[in-house]
Design an enzyme around this catalytic site. Structure first.
Site, mmCIF file in Angstrom:
data_model
loop_
_atom_site.group_PDB
_atom_site.id
_atom_site.type_symbol
_atom_site.label_atom_id
_atom_site.label_comp_id
_atom_site.label_asym_id
_atom_site.label_seq_id
_atom_site.Cartn_x
_atom_site.Cartn_y
_atom_site.Cartn_z
ATOM 1 N N SER A 1 -12.582 -2.477 65.628
ATOM 2 C CA SER A 1 -11.923 -2.495 64.320
ATOM 3 C C SER A 1 -11.132 -1.206 64.084
ATOM 4 O O SER A 1 -10.198 -0.913 64.823
ATOM 5 C CB SER A 1 -12.983 -2.729 63.244
ATOM 6 O OG SER A 1 -12.398 -3.108 62.030
ATOM 7 N N MET A 2 -11.493 -0.402 63.072
ATOM 8 C CA MET A 2 -10.825 0.876 62.867
ATOM 9 C C MET A 2 -10.896 1.727 64.119
ATOM 10 O O MET A 2 -9.947 2.467 64.442
ATOM 11 C CB MET A 2 -11.469 1.625 61.700
ATOM 12 C CG MET A 2 -10.897 3.015 61.456
ATOM 13 S SD MET A 2 -11.845 4.019 60.265
ATOM 14 C CE MET A 2 -13.306 4.440 61.241
ATOM 15 N N HIS B 1 -16.492 -10.788 63.534
ATOM 16 C CA HIS B 1 -15.830 -9.484 63.654
ATOM 17 C C HIS B 1 -16.641 -8.467 64.455
ATOM 18 O O HIS B 1 -16.115 -7.831 65.376
ATOM 19 C CB HIS B 1 -15.536 -8.926 62.259
ATOM 20 C CG HIS B 1 -14.848 -7.599 62.286
ATOM 21 N ND1 HIS B 1 -13.557 -7.451 62.773
ATOM 22 C CD2 HIS B 1 -15.254 -6.356 61.904
ATOM 23 C CE1 HIS B 1 -13.201 -6.178 62.682
ATOM 24 N NE2 HIS B 1 -14.214 -5.501 62.163
ATOM 25 N N PHE C 1 -14.719 0.930 60.278
ATOM 26 C CA PHE C 1 -14.609 1.414 58.900
ATOM 27 C C PHE C 1 -15.840 1.010 58.088
ATOM 28 O O PHE C 1 -16.251 -0.153 58.111
ATOM 29 C CB PHE C 1 -13.342 0.822 58.290
ATOM 30 C CG PHE C 1 -13.041 1.254 56.877
ATOM 31 C CD1 PHE C 1 -12.704 2.568 56.606
ATOM 32 C CD2 PHE C 1 -13.075 0.342 55.844
ATOM 33 C CE1 PHE C 1 -12.409 2.969 55.324
ATOM 34 C CE2 PHE C 1 -12.770 0.722 54.552
ATOM 35 C CZ PHE C 1 -12.440 2.043 54.282
ATOM 36 N N ASP D 1 -12.547 -14.285 62.435
ATOM 37 C CA ASP D 1 -12.802 -12.902 62.049
ATOM 38 C C ASP D 1 -12.491 -12.795 60.563
ATOM 39 O O ASP D 1 -11.346 -12.977 60.154
ATOM 40 C CB ASP D 1 -11.917 -11.963 62.866
ATOM 41 C CG ASP D 1 -12.189 -10.484 62.607
ATOM 42 O OD1 ASP D 1 -12.653 -10.146 61.503
ATOM 43 O OD2 ASP D 1 -11.909 -9.664 63.502
#
Length: 255
Positions: free
Chosen positions: A98-99, A228, A30, A197
């Site tokens: 992530s996303m 992250h 994202f 993270d």
């Protein structure tokens, strides 16, 4: 050798025609873009895979574009990319950060995906204000950037310098829809999870564990030195090697 992107800029899509008969779609996070995952995509290409690392809708331009992008438009783009790969490859794997991890899981709930490799996949948000994004987006269009959570000096994922609250509202919808679909995921999953993270909370992994069906293979590898954006961090090479090895193991287990 892997092909270089034809478009200009660090977030240009990356595509490579492989030789081993299988394909990997790599999905970014994202507010970011292909730049943060390009080393991973190149590693898959070096291993012989056809690789597609697309720039997803709303990304790589201005935060205002992401604020106006529905999560369904991003999912549709992922499905189209998968369909193009599946039309010419018997096995399509999906890797995501992530996303991108949520998108990969959502896709796998409705499409034939050979296996998943996920780095710090997002399914939950830690901010106490997250439930109110539907209202807050009209009062405060952006908040501080969530970019470059990287321990290793010099890393840059080339993400937006502001986070659109409207985009976060859509991200929450994606997460809710994906959590609901987790029981339908049948593909084997390998996860790389950072102990520290600052973007995705540990609860995302807990939700993933609880949501997958009992018969689904889930392997979790802890990252002790990476934050992250681990694909640009100290343990990136370990992620690349294990994800390739995992996909090869899945291939080898097929009749």
């Amino acid at each position: 050798m892997p092909q270089t992107p034809t478009a200009a800029g660090p977030n240009a899509p990356f595509h490579h025609a492989g030789t081993n008969g299988a394909a990997v779609m790599v999905l970014h996070g994202f507010t970011a873009g292909p730049a943060g995952l390009l080393p991973w995509a190149r590693a898959f290409a070096e291993a012989g895979y056809t690789v597609s690392l697309p720039l997803l809708p709303g990304h790589g331009t201005r935060w205002q574009d992401l604020a106006a992008t529905k999560y369904t438009a991003i999912l549709d783009a992922v499905r189209r990319e998968h369909a193009a790969l599946a039309a010419t490859h018997a096995r399509v794997y999906v890797a995501g950060l992530s996303m991108g991890g949520a998108l990969a899981l959502n896709l796998a709930s409705t499409h034939a995906v050979a296996g998943l490799a996920l780095v710090n996949p997002g399914l939950t948000l830690s901010s106490p204000l997250a439930p109110f994004t539907g209202v807050l987006r009209h009062l405060s269009p952006t908040v501080a950037a969530i970019a470059n959570d990287i321990a290793k000096p010099g890393g840059d994922e080339h993400a937006y310098d502001r986070t659109p609250v409207g985009g976060v509202h859509e991200l929450r919808k994606l997460f809710r829809d994906t959590i609901k679909r987790l029981p339908q995921v049948e593909a084997p999953v390998v996860v790389f999870r950072s102990d520290t993270d600052h973007v995705v909370p540990e609860s995302s992994l807990e939700v993933l564990r609880a949501g997958l069906g009992a018969g689904v293979h889930l392997e979790v590898n802890r990252l002790t030195r990476s934050l992250h954006v681990a694909t640009l961090d100290y343990e990136a090479e370990e992620i690349f090697a294990r994800s390739i090895e995992f996909f090869q193991e899945v291939d080898g287990s097929r009749p």
